[in-house]
Write a protein that holds these residues in place. Structure first.
Motif, PDB file in Angstrom:
ATOM      1  N   SER A 103      36.663   4.140  70.612  1.00 25.38           N
ATOM      2  CA  SER A 103      37.902   3.984  71.363  1.00 25.38           C
ATOM      3  C   SER A 103      39.074   4.690  70.688  1.00 25.38           C
ATOM      4  N   LEU A 104      39.038   4.785  69.369  1.00 27.57           N
ATOM      5  CA  LEU A 104      40.113   5.452  68.635  1.00 27.57           C
ATOM      6  C   LEU A 104      39.816   6.929  68.408  1.00 27.57           C
ATOM      7  N   ASN A 105      38.906   7.479  69.199  1.00 21.63           N
ATOM      8  CA  ASN A 105      38.441   8.845  68.978  1.00 21.63           C
ATOM      9  C   ASN A 105      39.556   9.880  69.019  1.00 21.63           C
ATOM     10  N   LYS A 106      40.509   9.715  69.951  1.00 21.03           N
ATOM     11  CA  LYS A 106      41.594  10.701  70.071  1.00 21.03           C
ATOM     12  C   LYS A 106      42.495  10.684  68.840  1.00 21.03           C
ATOM     13  N   THR A 107      42.797   9.483  68.363  1.00 20.29           N
ATOM     14  CA  THR A 107      43.602   9.375  67.146  1.00 20.29           C
ATOM     15  C   THR A 107      42.809   9.859  65.943  1.00 20.29           C
ATOM     16  N   LYS A 108      41.519   9.566  65.930  1.00 19.63           N
ATOM     17  CA  LYS A 108      40.660   9.993  64.824  1.00 19.63           C
ATOM     18  C   LYS A 108      40.631  11.519  64.696  1.00 19.63           C
ATOM     19  N   LYS A 109      40.557  12.207  65.819  1.00 20.37           N
ATOM     20  CA  LYS A 109      40.506  13.677  65.790  1.00 20.37           C
ATOM     21  C   LYS A 109      41.780  14.265  65.197  1.00 20.37           C
ATOM     22  N   ILE A 110      42.921  13.711  65.612  1.00 21.01           N
ATOM     23  CA  ILE A 110      44.202  14.228  65.140  1.00 21.01           C
ATOM     24  C   ILE A 110      44.488  13.800  63.706  1.00 21.01           C
ATOM     25  N   LEU A 111      44.302  12.519  63.437  1.00 22.51           N
ATOM     26  CA  LEU A 111      44.695  11.963  62.140  1.00 22.51           C
ATOM     27  C   LEU A 111      43.554  11.951  61.130  1.00 22.51           C
ATOM     28  N   GLY A 112      42.500  11.192  61.422  1.00 19.27           N
ATOM     29  CA  GLY A 112      41.410  11.039  60.460  1.00 19.27           C
ATOM     30  C   GLY A 112      40.696  12.340  60.132  1.00 19.27           C
ATOM     31  N   ASP A 113      40.184  13.002  61.179  1.00 18.90           N
ATOM     32  CA  ASP A 113      39.458  14.254  60.957  1.00 18.90           C
ATOM     33  C   ASP A 113      40.386  15.340  60.432  1.00 18.90           C
ATOM     34  N   GLY A 114      41.625  15.340  60.963  1.00 17.38           N
ATOM     35  CA  GLY A 114      42.583  16.358  60.520  1.00 17.38           C
ATOM     36  C   GLY A 114      42.870  16.253  59.038  1.00 17.38           C
ATOM     37  N   ILE A 115      43.094  15.042  58.561  1.00 20.02           N
ATOM     38  CA  ILE A 115      43.380  14.830  57.140  1.00 20.02           C
ATOM     39  C   ILE A 115      42.149  15.105  56.284  1.00 20.02           C
ATOM     40  N   SER A 116      40.998  14.654  56.759  1.00 20.24           N
ATOM     41  CA  SER A 116      39.749  14.885  56.019  1.00 20.24           C
ATOM     42  C   SER A 116      39.495  16.374  55.823  1.00 20.24           C
ATOM     43  N   ASN A 117      39.721  17.154  56.875  1.00 17.45           N
ATOM     44  CA  ASN A 117      39.497  18.608  56.785  1.00 17.45           C
ATOM     45  C   ASN A 117      40.445  19.274  55.793  1.00 17.45           C
ATOM     46  N   ILE A 118      41.663  18.752  55.697  1.00 19.12           N
ATOM     47  CA  ILE A 118      42.623  19.304  54.739  1.00 19.12           C
ATOM     48  C   ILE A 118      42.101  19.137  53.318  1.00 19.12           C
ATOM     49  N   PHE A 119      41.611  17.957  53.007  1.00 14.86           N
ATOM     50  CA  PHE A 119      41.151  17.686  51.647  1.00 14.86           C
ATOM     51  C   PHE A 119      39.835  18.399  51.329  1.00 14.86           C
TER      52      PHE A 119
END
Length: 397
Positions: A103-119
């Motif tokens: 359910s939080l997939n849209k937020t996950k793509k922007i926030l979670g995955d986005g931050i993970s990819n940066i690191f």
């Protein structure tokens, strides 16, 4: 000496966070959204009033759609078999958290995955923090909270950590978790008879449907519940609550269209007291937070409650729509100042990439987040759990 070195190393931070540039960018994005939306194509865009205009139009549309859809289709599920109550409660809890990640997939793509990819792709330097800030703002965490999270992160790391991005990533999640943990305070129904819950919020947040979901939850727990239809400004609102109450076998106290909301509340409390009802939930009219005369009417309702029960209302609960992003902050500020909110419910997290606003809301007000909503059914309203929320956003694919 170590502190001096740290301060020198991160002296670039002040130049990274440029509030004015960010504000202008966000305003331009909102103007583009308005121009592309057919509802606003013929309107002159006033930058100072963009947020208010969006709220007014979208809330009216949402209210109409919610009323038509729910009254017609009864999308809230019912549970009236007492023998199945305990089983249903357990299943609802399990199902909610297993579906939270999806359910939080849209937020996950922007926030979670986005931050993970940066690191994963960068060393810990100025560029990393610049991108981190951008990702957090895109997820509607807000400037002040973003700045605080990054500043706290910098204070915690040392030069050795700069060579271990995983350590910095862990510290970031820890800081974000701490913000949410501070507001993880589930609502406890006390021994007050009745326990009075006053539900407030702007138009279109899903207030009435949330009221019924809460009533269902408490009913499943073996509590007796009565609803008060104090939204007398719209005949459809009274009909909606009465219909859902009837379907779910939950009594609804109501009066005629345009009657005094405070009078409805008075009758509801008297009825609940006479019948020794455990929980009374009051559904109020949706109102824009900038309409102060309507806020005053809510204060009148509170005064009526206190005349009958000086300890009430026992919970003043604000319902907010996560799709409104940072607009929620202004809404919460005004309602809190007027009514001294004791709890918040955040709805529609399944339909937005702006779930980061939860961090901003928690950080700025420290008001307990009681529940979060990720859909239309009763099992889509769950008790807020900070650990589960963080795990859902930052979980690996």
């Amino acid at each position: 000496m170590k502190d001096d070195k740290k301060n020198n190393f991160f002296s670039w931070l002040s130049s990274v966070i440029k509030k004015k540039k960010i504000k202008n960018t966000l305003q331009e994005d909102k103007k583009k959204e308005l121009k592309n939306n057919s509802i606003f194509k013929n309107k002159i865009i006033d930058t100072d009033n963009i947020n208010i205009e969006i709220n007014q139009n979208l809330s009216n549309i949402n209210d109409s759609l919610i009323e038509q859809d729910i009254i017609k289709n009864n999308k809230i599920e019912t549970f009236n078999n007492k023998n199945e109550n305990l089983k249903n409660i357990k299943n609802i809890k399990i199902n909610f958290f297993t579906r939270l990640k999806q359910s939080l997939n849209k937020t996950k793509k922007i926030l979670g995955d986005g931050i993970s990819n940066i690191f994963l792709s960068k060393t810990v330097d100025k560029n990393l923090f610049t991108e981190l800030e951008e990702k957090m703002l895109l997820a509607d965490i807000g400037y002040n909270t973003t700045n605080q999270i990054i500043s706290n992160l910098i204070k915690e790391i040392n030069k050795k950590d700069l060579h271990v991005p995983e350590k910095v990533y862990f510290l970031l999640k820890k800081n974000m978790y701490t913000i949410l943990k501070n507001v993880e305070k589930p609502l406890k129904i006390s021994s007050h008879i009745p326990f009075i819950i006053l539900v407030v919020g702007v138009n279109g947040t899903g207030k009435t449907t949330t009221v019924v979901k809460l009533a269902q939850k408490y009913k499943l727990e073996g509590k007796s519940v009565i609803l008060a239809a104090a939204d007398t400004f719209r005949a459809a609102a009274i009909e909606q609550l009465q219909t859902l109450g009837k379907v779910n076998k939950i009594p609804v106290i109501a009066q005629s269209f345009h009657s005094d909301p405070a009078a409805v509340v008075f009758d509801a409390i008297q009825s609940a007291k006479a019948k020794k009802i455990d929980v009374l939930i009051i559904d109020t009219a949706g109102r824009l937070h900038n309409k102060l005369h309507l806020i005053e009417e809510l204060k009148k309702i509170v005064r009526v409650i206190k005349k009958i029960d000086s300890s009430g209302p026992h919970e003043t609960m604000l319902i907010v729509d996560s799709c409104n992003g940072q607009n929620i902050i202004q809404q919460t500020e005004i309602f809190h100042k007027a009514l001294n909110l004791t709890g918040i419910v955040i709805t529609k997290l399944d339909g937005t990439a702006k779930g980061g606003v939860v961090f901003s809301l928690a950080n700025q007000f420290n008001i307990p987040i009681r529940y979060i909503g990720i859909g239309e059914k009763i099992q889509d309203l769950g008790i807020f759990n900070s650990k589960e929320f963080i795990n859902a956003i930052f979980s690996q694919k």
